[in-house]
Structure formats: C-alpha cells, structure tokens
Scaffold this motif. Structure first.
Motif, PDB file in Angstrom:
ATOM      1  N   GLU A   1       3.974   0.192  -7.669  1.00 35.45           N
ATOM      2  CA  GLU A   1       4.782   1.414  -7.715  1.00 35.45           C
ATOM      3  C   GLU A   1       3.965   2.639  -7.318  1.00 35.45           C
ATOM      4  O   GLU A   1       4.453   3.503  -6.581  1.00 35.45           O
TER       5      GLU A   1
ATOM      6  N   ASP B   1       6.073   9.151   0.130  1.00 36.21           N
ATOM      7  CA  ASP B   1       5.751  10.554   0.408  1.00 36.21           C
ATOM      8  C   ASP B   1       5.200  10.726   1.819  1.00 36.21           C
ATOM      9  O   ASP B   1       5.546  11.689   2.515  1.00 36.21           O
TER      10      ASP B   1
ATOM     11  N   ASN C   1       4.765   4.871  -3.986  1.00 37.60           N
ATOM     12  CA  ASN C   1       5.047   6.310  -4.051  1.00 37.60           C
ATOM     13  C   ASN C   1       4.253   7.074  -2.996  1.00 37.60           C
ATOM     14  O   ASN C   1       4.766   8.008  -2.375  1.00 37.60           O
TER      15      ASN C   1
END
Length: 134
Positions: A32, A40, A36
């Motif tokens: 995770e 981004d 992320n």
C-alpha cells in the motif's frame, strides 16, 4: 576446531519470531505504501506532460491489489475505468505512451517508473523498519 560465539542473537530471534506473526499485514502495508507513491507519481507526471483535458484519466489512477496464489501479493497501479465519454482511461494512457498513427508517444510511463521506484522502495523499507523495531 573453530568455535563461534554470538551475543545479542536472542533479540534478533525474538524480532524475527514477532515478524512471522505480522508478515501478512506487513506485506500488505508495504504494498500500500509503495502503491501510494506510484499513484501520486502517475497523477503528477500526467499533469506535467499536459495529458489532461477533463482530468478523468489522471483522477482515475488507482491500485488493484491481488493476494496472488503463486507469485505472492501484487499491487498494480494504472488508470482505471472509463472517462465520461466512455473511453477507457488505460487505453488513453497506452496511446499517449506509445503514440498512434503518425503521432509519436512520449513514453511518459517510463518516466513514472524512473521517478517512482526509489521513493516506493524507501516507503516499503520504512514500513519494514517500523515492524522490525516493534
């Protein structure tokens, strides 16, 4: 015959035993955290390259997690679903990356990979470090 003496191994063994019990949650959290970073980066590079009209493709970037039976857990990050006109966002990314007709692609996904890999690894290492220190 040589003799090996080790000190401090009890602490390492205790930490490894504790990690064995949390490996699944650690693995998921590591994935995770890396995902992320990739999400981004995808969004930032899409906007920086000017691949935005409605923002549907950039806003659709998300992660698909799989527990994987053979190869282990995976996290795939790419544009999901369709835009408001019904065009698949992943298809738009593909065409912008590779080009179509006489229009050359800019290979922006390669840039995403280059820019995201190191921060993603660092994010995963931070999670692992936290688990090891617990």
């Amino acid at each position: 015959m040589a003799k090996f003496i080790s000190t401090g191994m009890t602490d390492v063994i205790d930490r490894l035993d504790r990690m064995a019990g949390v490996s699944d949650s650690m693995k998921r959290e590591m994935l995770e955290s890396a995902a992320n970073v990739y999400v981004d980066t995808w969004k930032r590079v899409i906007r920086a390259k000017g691949h935005v009209r409605s923002g549907d493709m950039a806003n659709s970037v998300d992660t698909v997690f799989s527990d994987g039976n053979v190869g282990g857990a995976t996290a795939e990050v790419y544009p999901q679903g369709k835009d408001r006109k019904g065009v698949r966002n992943a298809e738009k990314a593909f065409l912008l990356h590779y080009g179509w007709g006489k229009k050359k692609g800019d290979h922006f996904v390669d840039q995403i990979e280059r820019e995201a890999v190191e921060p993603a690894v660092e994010a995963m290492e931070a999670v692992m470090d936290r688990y090891v220190k617990e």
